[in-house]
Design an enzyme around this catalytic site. Structure first.
Site, mmCIF file in Angstrom:
data_model
loop_
_atom_site.group_PDB
_atom_site.id
_atom_site.type_symbol
_atom_site.label_atom_id
_atom_site.label_comp_id
_atom_site.label_asym_id
_atom_site.label_seq_id
_atom_site.Cartn_x
_atom_site.Cartn_y
_atom_site.Cartn_z
ATOM 1 N N ASP A 123 33.713 -6.725 -22.393
ATOM 2 C CA ASP A 123 32.940 -6.975 -23.603
ATOM 3 C C ASP A 123 31.616 -7.381 -23.642
ATOM 4 O OD1 ASP A 123 34.063 -9.189 -22.523
ATOM 5 O OD2 ASP A 123 33.610 -10.211 -24.656
ATOM 6 N N GLU A 176 35.738 -12.036 -22.712
ATOM 7 C CA GLU A 176 34.845 -13.087 -22.070
ATOM 8 C C GLU A 176 33.849 -13.804 -23.197
ATOM 9 O OE1 GLU A 176 32.291 -15.212 -19.530
ATOM 10 O OE2 GLU A 176 31.598 -13.521 -20.840
HETATM 11 ZN ZN LIG Z 1 28.988 -12.282 -19.101
#
Ligand SMILES: [Zn+2]
Length: 422
Positions: A109, A174
Site C-alpha cells: 500500500d 502498512e
Molecule cells: Zn513504508
C-alpha cells in the site's frame, strides 16, 4: 607444449561476482517493474482507496515467474474495499539448509499524493530522469519489493540455491495500522517464523545504506473534535469559534515535548515529537464562524514512556483549554503502537546486514532507533528480532517522491549477498 596442470581439488566457484553483475544488468527491468507498480495505486480504504487487490494480482504473477516453492495470497476480510479482502502475499524459495529462513518484508500500500499541485509529474505515471525514478510509492515501499524481487531472480538465473530458504512477504495496510496486513498475517501464520530467522524490512534507511533500524518510538495518533457554537461572521459574541479554539489548543499542546523530554542519542531524532497534522474542513464560507473543528495529532514517543501517560497529559491540557474557551473537546485515540523491545545491536540479522553492506558498499553499517513506526514492531512484539534497512533518500510521503536506480541495484546486491552467505 607443457601439459596443463590438472586441479587436484574441485573448488565450488564463488557465485557472488556473477550474481552482482547479473543484478547490475537488471536496470531496465527494474525501471519497468517500478513503472507498472506505480500505475496501480494501492490506497487503503481509510485513505479513500480500493485497497491492494489489483497490485497484489500483478505481483503474484511476477512472483510465479520465479517459480517459488510455495506461494500464498492470504486475504484479510475487509468489507470497506470492493473485493472484500486485503491481500498479503508470500513466496517461499528453497534453501540449502532450513535451520533458518531469510525474510524480506515490504508493503504494497501507498499513501495519498497529497496536494497534486506540488507534484512536478503525474504521481501515478513513473517518470525517469537519469538515476531518479519519480512517482507515488516508488520509494515507500516499492523500493523494497523491487530490490528483494531482483535479488531472488539473480540467484535463480545464476542457478544458485540460497544458503537458507528465502521468504518474500508483501503485505497490505502498512500505512494505516497493519491490522489487515502483517498483524493479521502473524495471527494466522505465526508458525512460519522462528526466532533464528533473519527478518529484514526494507522500509527506512539513509542515503549511504549504512543505517540499520533496530528500535522504534511508540506511536500515538489522536483525533480531537472541538465543539463550540456556529454563528454569523459579524456576531462573534453569539458564538464560540472552534477554529480559534483549535489554535489555542495546538499552542497548549506545545507543552508535551517539555513534559516528555528524555533524549536518546541512539534515535534519529533523539527526542519525542508531537505534531498536529491533518485538519478536517469546517465551514465552506468566509462569513460563518465555525462551530466544529476536527484535527489530528501524530505523536512519536520514546519507548520508555507508557502511552497512557501521554494520553493523560493530553487530556489534562484539553481540560484546561475547555475551561478557558468554553469549548467541548472530544478526544479519540485513532492508533497506538507501544514500542516493543529493540532488536539487539549484535543480533544475527544486524550482523548479516553489516557484512553484506561491507561487501557491497565497502562501508560500516550501524544500528539506530527511529521515529517512524514500521511493521518491524509487530515482529518484535511477538519476540522475533527484525531489522529495518534499505538505501533511502527519505522522500516517502512527500510530493515528488523518488527512488534511485543505483539504490535499487545496491540493495538487491545486499539482499543477494545475505541469501548466499547468511
Ligand atoms: Zn513504508
Amino acid at each position: 607444449m607443457a601439459p596443463r596442470p590438472r586441479p587436484i581439488l574441485k573448488k565450488t566457484p564463488n557465485p557472488w561476482p556473477g550474481i552482482k553483475n547479473r543484478i547490475r544488468g537488471y536496470k531496465e527491468q527494474m525501471v519497468a517493474f517500478q513503472r507498472d507498480l506505480t500505475a496501480i495505486p494501492a490506497l487503503g480504504p481509510q485513505n479513500g482507496g480500493k485497497g491492494e487487490y489489483a497490485k497484489a494480482l500483478y505481483l503474484e504473477k511476477q512472483l510465479k515467474a520465479l517459480s517459488p516453492q510455495t506461494i500464498l495470497n492470504l486475504g484479510c476480510p475487509d468489507p470497506r474495499v470492493p473485493q472484500g479482502i486485503r491481500s498479503n502475499l508470500l513466496a517461499l524459495f528453497e534453501g540449502q539448509n532450513s535451520s533458518r529462513t531469510i525474510w524480506i518484508l515490504s508493503h504494497m500500500d501507498i499513501v495519498p499524493i497529497g496536494d497534486r499541485r506540488l507534484w512536478k509529474t503525474d504521481p501515478y505515471k513513473m517518470k525517469r530522469k537519469g538515476d531518479f525514478l519519480y512517482g507515488r510509492g516508488v520509494e515507500d515501499d516499492q523500493h523494497g519489493i523491487v530490490s528483494s524481487y531482483f535479488a531472488v531472480k539473480a540467484l535463480k538465473e545464476e542457478g544458485v540455491r540460497p544458503a537458507h530458504p528465502v521468504g518474500l512477504l508483501w503485505v497490505s495496510d502498512e500505512e494505516t495500522g497493519s491490522h489487515k496486513g502483517l498483524e493479521y498475517f502473524l495471527r494466522k501464520k505465526r508458525n512460519l517464523f522462528k526466532v533464528e530467522d533473519l527478518i529484514i524490512v526494507p522500509d527506512a534507511g539513509n542515503q549511504e545504506g549504512t543505517m540499520i533500524e533496530v528500535a522504534e518510538k511508540s506511536l500515538l495518533w489522536m483525533k480531537f473534535t472541538l465543539s463550540g457554537r456556529q454563528c454569523h461572521g459579524s456576531r462573534p459574541d453569539l458564538g464560540i469559534n472552534t477554529l480559534r479554539g483549535t489554535a489555542h489548543f495546538i499552542t497548549a499542546l506545545e507543552k508535551l515535548p517539555r513534559i516528555f523530554k528524555k533524549k536518546n542519542p541512539h534515535f534519529d531524532l533523539p527526542i519525542s515529537t508531537f505534531e498536529p497534522t491533518q485538519k478536517e474542513a469546517n465551514v465552506p464560507n468566509v462569513n460563518t464562524i465555525p462551530g466544529q473543528d476536527i484535527f489530528y495529532l501524530d505523536c512519536r514517543v520514546m519507548p520508555e514512556y507508557p502511552l497512557s501517560k501521554v494520553i493523560d497529559a493530553i487530556k489534562s491540557i484539553a481540560a484546561e483549554v475547555e475551561k478557558k474557551t468554553g469549548l467541548v473537546i472530544k478526544i479519540e485515540v485513532v492508533n497506538t503502537v507501544q514500542a516493543p523491545p529493540a532488536t539487539k545491536a549484535d543480533d544475527p540479522v544486524v550482523l548479516a546486514l553489516q557484512k553484506a553492506v561491507q561487501a557491497v558498499h565497502h562501508k560500516k553499517a550501524f544500528p539506530l532507533g527511529i521515529g517512524g513506526g514500521t511493521v518491524a514492531a509487530f515482529f518484535r512484539e511477538v519476540g522475533l528480532p527484525a531489522a529495518v534497512w534499505c538505501s533511502s533518500s527519505g522522500t516517502a510521503h512527500q510530493p515528488n517522491e523518488f527512488c534511485r536506480l543505483s539504490h535499487l541495484i545496491k540493495d538487491a546486491q545486499v539482499f543477494a549477498h545475505i541469501f548466499c552467505q547468511s
